[in-house]
Design a protein around this motif. Structure first.
Motif, short mmCIF file in Angstrom:
data_model
loop_
_atom_site.label_atom_id
_atom_site.label_comp_id
_atom_site.label_asym_id
_atom_site.label_seq_id
_atom_site.Cartn_x
_atom_site.Cartn_y
_atom_site.Cartn_z
N PHE A 74 -44.17 44.68 75.21
CA PHE A 74 -44.02 46.09 74.88
C PHE A 74 -43.27 46.80 76.01
CE2 PHE A 74 -47.90 45.14 72.42
CZ PHE A 74 -47.47 45.58 71.18
N GLU B 183 -38.02 48.18 67.35
CA GLU B 183 -39.26 48.93 67.15
C GLU B 183 -40.52 48.11 67.43
OE1 GLU B 183 -39.57 52.24 66.53
OE2 GLU B 183 -37.39 52.36 66.67
N ASP C 56 -43.89 52.25 80.96
CA ASP C 56 -43.32 53.30 81.81
C ASP C 56 -43.27 52.82 83.26
OD1 ASP C 56 -45.92 53.55 82.86
OD2 ASP C 56 -46.34 55.42 81.79
N LEU D 11 -48.36 51.20 78.71
CA LEU D 11 -47.69 51.11 77.41
C LEU D 11 -46.93 52.39 77.11
CD1 LEU D 11 -50.57 49.55 75.27
CD2 LEU D 11 -48.41 48.45 75.88
N ALA D 12 -45.70 52.23 76.64
CA ALA D 12 -44.86 53.38 76.32
C ALA D 12 -44.68 53.48 74.81
CB ALA D 12 -43.50 53.25 76.99
N LYS D 13 -44.57 54.69 74.33
CA LYS D 13 -44.34 54.92 72.90
C LYS D 13 -42.89 55.25 72.62
CE LYS D 13 -49.06 55.99 71.84
NZ LYS D 13 -49.99 56.73 71.04
N GLU D 14 -42.04 54.80 73.54
CA GLU D 14 -40.59 54.95 73.37
C GLU D 14 -39.91 53.84 74.17
OE1 GLU D 14 -39.91 58.17 76.95
OE2 GLU D 14 -40.09 58.88 74.89
N VAL E 291 -41.91 48.95 70.89
CA VAL E 291 -42.44 50.29 71.12
C VAL E 291 -43.90 50.25 70.67
CG1 VAL E 291 -42.31 52.72 70.49
CG2 VAL E 291 -40.20 51.38 70.78
N TYR E 292 -44.84 50.53 71.58
CA TYR E 292 -46.25 50.35 71.23
C TYR E 292 -46.69 51.27 70.09
CZ TYR E 292 -51.13 50.33 70.79
OH TYR E 292 -52.38 50.24 70.22
N SER E 293 -47.34 50.64 69.14
CA SER E 293 -48.09 51.30 68.08
C SER E 293 -49.03 50.25 67.52
CB SER E 293 -47.16 51.81 66.97
OG SER E 293 -46.62 50.72 66.23
#
Length: 84
Positions: A30, A3, A33, A38-41, A6-8
């Motif tokens: 991170f 985790e 895509d 930056l990807a959130k997955e 995964v970007y946050s």
């Protein structure tokens, strides 16, 4: 899946706490895509980024600013006078 990649905002701060400051930047990784954004997955593709706690900026491997947020600026309150 890790985790931290995964970007946050929480992942950015967690990685920054775990990496040393080198020449003014924390080296972070991170998921990105197909465009290098930056990807959130978990995309399976990691890229290196540079976080500057002085200014609150995250830069890509070419040092282009990817994002800026005052909440990531570690020193924003330093030097401000306090009103009484």
């Amino acid at each position: 899946m890790n985790e931290l990649y995964v970007y946050s905002p929480a992942a950015l701060m967690a990685q920054a706490e775990q990496t040393p400051l080198q020449l003014g930047y924390h080296h972070l990784r991170f998921y990105v895509d197909e465009h290098g954004t930056l990807a959130k997955e978990n995309t399976g593709t990691l890229a290196e980024f540079y976080y500057s706690p002085s200014g609150g900026t995250l830069r890509d491997s070419d040092l282009n600013i990817v994002l800026y947020s005052a909440k990531f600026d570690k020193f924003k309150a330093i030097g401000k006078s306090v009103s009484e």
